[in-house]
Design a protein around this motif. Structure first.
Motif, short mmCIF file in Angstrom:
data_model
loop_
_atom_site.label_atom_id
_atom_site.label_comp_id
_atom_site.label_asym_id
_atom_site.label_seq_id
_atom_site.Cartn_x
_atom_site.Cartn_y
_atom_site.Cartn_z
N GLY A 239 53.76 44.22 43.14
CA GLY A 239 52.90 43.26 42.30
C GLY A 239 53.45 42.92 41.22
O GLY A 239 53.34 41.68 40.62
N THR A 240 54.15 43.53 40.45
CA THR A 240 54.91 43.39 38.92
C THR A 240 56.22 42.81 39.28
O THR A 240 56.45 41.31 39.00
CB THR A 240 54.88 44.46 38.12
OG1 THR A 240 55.66 45.53 38.82
CG2 THR A 240 53.40 44.73 37.79
N ALA A 303 44.59 40.20 34.40
CA ALA A 303 44.94 38.93 33.90
C ALA A 303 46.05 38.16 34.68
O ALA A 303 45.65 36.98 34.96
CB ALA A 303 45.83 39.53 32.56
N MET A 304 46.66 38.74 35.79
CA MET A 304 47.36 37.83 36.70
C MET A 304 46.45 37.45 37.53
O MET A 304 46.96 36.06 38.06
CB MET A 304 48.51 38.98 37.36
CG MET A 304 49.55 39.40 36.60
SD MET A 304 50.70 40.59 37.34
CE MET A 304 51.26 39.78 38.48
N SER A 305 45.38 38.06 37.91
CA SER A 305 44.36 37.41 38.85
C SER A 305 44.06 36.02 38.09
O SER A 305 43.69 35.03 38.98
CB SER A 305 43.44 38.47 39.14
OG SER A 305 44.01 39.53 39.95
N LEU A 306 43.57 36.16 36.86
CA LEU A 306 42.99 35.05 36.38
C LEU A 306 43.95 34.09 36.16
O LEU A 306 43.62 32.78 36.64
CB LEU A 306 42.50 35.49 34.73
CG LEU A 306 41.57 36.33 34.87
CD1 LEU A 306 41.07 36.74 33.20
CD2 LEU A 306 40.06 35.47 35.22
N ALA A 307 45.20 34.26 35.86
CA ALA A 307 46.36 33.10 35.60
C ALA A 307 46.49 32.71 37.09
O ALA A 307 46.81 31.51 37.27
CB ALA A 307 47.56 33.93 35.20
N LEU A 411 46.42 36.08 45.15
CA LEU A 411 45.39 36.32 44.31
C LEU A 411 44.80 37.74 44.97
O LEU A 411 44.17 38.68 44.41
CB LEU A 411 44.26 35.30 44.19
CG LEU A 411 43.17 35.51 43.43
CD1 LEU A 411 43.18 36.13 42.09
CD2 LEU A 411 42.11 34.30 43.55
N ALA A 412 44.65 37.65 46.35
CA ALA A 412 44.09 38.75 46.80
C ALA A 412 44.84 39.79 46.99
O ALA A 412 44.35 41.23 46.65
CB ALA A 412 43.96 38.67 48.63
N PHE A 413 46.27 39.88 46.88
CA PHE A 413 47.12 41.12 46.65
C PHE A 413 47.04 41.51 45.35
O PHE A 413 47.00 42.89 45.04
CB PHE A 413 48.65 40.81 46.81
CG PHE A 413 49.65 42.03 46.70
CD1 PHE A 413 49.47 42.64 47.79
CD2 PHE A 413 50.17 42.19 45.57
CE1 PHE A 413 50.68 43.77 47.86
CE2 PHE A 413 51.12 43.05 45.53
CZ PHE A 413 51.33 44.25 46.73
N TYR A 414 46.71 40.86 44.29
CA TYR A 414 46.62 41.46 42.95
C TYR A 414 45.16 42.02 42.63
O TYR A 414 45.04 43.15 42.02
CB TYR A 414 46.61 40.29 41.87
CG TYR A 414 47.97 39.41 41.83
CD1 TYR A 414 49.15 40.26 42.15
CD2 TYR A 414 48.14 38.29 41.41
CE1 TYR A 414 50.36 39.63 42.04
CE2 TYR A 414 49.45 37.45 41.61
CZ TYR A 414 50.61 38.31 41.67
OH TYR A 414 51.64 37.57 41.65
#
Length: 451
Positions: A239-240, A303-307, A411-414
């Motif tokens: 994920g990162t 935050a990655m999900s929001l972005a 998004l689902a993965f994050y």
């Protein structure tokens, strides 16, 4: 010292370190960074080459995503053998060899980069650039051996960050070529790197050293493979770092395909995200030191999900400005996450040592052995996330003509990464939940682990 082999290396001995070790270690670090930096540039070369491939090349967007996905795949898989090559051949010797090996994909790309070349040839050459992705694993393994425990974080952070910056640098070179000579001259980019590769190999040969005490620990490697936390952290690293390298390869192509940017316009924007993501990686590690790696990692995935939500909105609304804001934010957050996840690994395996009844230096030695062995595997699996991203983009553009579907999948993965981070490392305050080893019959650990 015999030739370029150092027989005695004791960095934890303060007298040895001050009188001899520090000077030698820093010299090796410098040339390791240079070699790894160029390796990353060659690995990500096709994120630039596809910008030069206009209609005359006869390759559609899906085909271009497959090219950069191929480079990502090979670069990910080759990290495993590169991790063990340092102890087998010597850090200096392997750095020289791996640097010179970069001439192979660069030279072949120079020979074939023109309209009329078959697509199969492009795929083969893109696969060859994967050797640049292996340099990270061998470089990190080598530098880890040179520095004492109290200096490893600084040294490895500098080594990793200096390597990652190779991605935006090659994109800046591509921008310079497109902006001055035009989009018909991709060979100029490749020509820039040939002398740099030779310089890196020559510098490594003249100024680096092999450490005779460094040996491959097959027992530690087997234990790392059996450890459940190795695979959990590999999942989070997908994920990162997987996001960082995947987005770095795909950014310019997405701008061209979805938003109709010219090669020059795409190249002028492509490097910004990878540059910021590389520079901020040490900040993620520093925040993890202060607040705990699991907390920073969880916050990063949130935050990655929001972005990603912002990017999905921009993709649907066809707003380039909002898209750029969201996408660059994703790059910054992946950089933070790279630092925080890597900081979690030593703490997790140190606590595993405590659970086994070890204390003091014995527990620390166990943690160093297993975390060192696991990092190569985690890095390899994490990099495969880049392949997933490019294949998702390929499918999305092939199916619906935009990247929206791919971003929904991300998004689902994050969200899954958030759930795993919380459930395993934060559900009990400041503790690591027990994860049984994957070896048959292994007993789960009982004590909590600090991260």
């Amino acid at each position: 010292m015999s030739g370029r082999w150092i027989e005695r290396w004791e960095p934890e001995d303060e007298t040895f370190w001050q009188e001899t070790g520090e000077r030698i270690a820093k010299r090796n670090l410098l040339w390791s960074v240079i070699s790894e930096h160029i390796g990353f540039s060659i690995w990500s070369m096709w994120s630039v080459m596809v910008l030069f491939m206009g209609p005359q090349y006869g390759v559609d967007a899906a085909g271009k995503f497959f090219l950069i996905g191929t480079a990502t795949l090979v670069g990910s898989l080759i990290r495993v053998p590169y991790t063990f090559a340092v102890a087998r051949f010597g850090g200096r010797n392997w750095t020289v060899f791996s640097a010179l090996l970069l001439l192979l994909p660069t030279g072949f790309a120079y020979a074939v980069m023109e309209p009329g070349t078959s697509y199969g040839t492009f795929v083969l050459v893109a696969a060859l650039t994967g050797v640049g992705g292996g340099n990270f694993a061998s470089s990190m393994t080598n530098i880890n051996a040179f520095f004492p425990l109290r200096k490893k974080g600084w040294a490895l952070g500098l080594n990793a960050g200096g390597g990652n910056i190779g991605v935006p640098v090659v994109q800046l070179v591509g921008l310079l070529v497109i902006g001055t000579a035009g989009a018909m001259h991709p060979r100029l980019v490749l020509g820039v790197y040939v002398p740099l590769i030779v310089l890196a190999a020559l510098g490594a040969a003249l100024f680096m050293d092999n450490l005779a005490p460094v040996k491959n620990d097959t027992g530690a490697a087997k234990e790392a493979v059996r450890a459940g936390h190795t695979w959990i952290m590999a999942f989070l690293y997908i994920g990162t770092f997987g996001s960082f390298i995947g987005y770095s390869f795909a950014f310019g192509l997405v701008l061209q395909t979805q938003f109709g940017r010219t090669p020059l316009q795409a190249a002028s924007l492509t490097f910004v995200g990878p540059l910021l993501g590389s520079l901020i990686r040490p900040v993620g590690g520093a925040l993890a030191d202060r607040h705990g790696g699991a907390r920073i990692t969880l916050g990063t995935f949130a935050a990655m999900s929001l972005a990603t939500g912002v990017v999905i909105y921009a993709s649907v609304a066809a707003s380039l400005t909002v898209f750029l804001v969201g996408f660059v934010a994703l790059f910054v957050l992946t950089g933070l996450g790279n630092g925080s996840t890597y900081k979690m690994i030593p703490a997790i395996f140190l606590t595993q040592g405590h659970r086994k009844g070890l204390t003091g230096e014995a527990a620390e030695a166990y943690g160093r052995r297993i975390s060192g062995a696991s990092m190569g595997l985690i890095g390899a699996v994490g990099a495969l996330g880049g392949l997933g991203i490019n294949l998702a983009f390929r499918q999305s553009f092939q199916t619906v003509g935009t990247g929206t579907g791919a971003f929904v999948a991300f998004l689902a993965f994050y969200a899954a990464c958030m759930l795993v981070t919380w459930a395993v490392y934060l559900r009990r305050p400041a503790s690591v939940a027990s994860v049984p080893d994957t070896a048959a019959g292994a007993e789960p650990d009982r004590a909590p682990a600090e991260v």
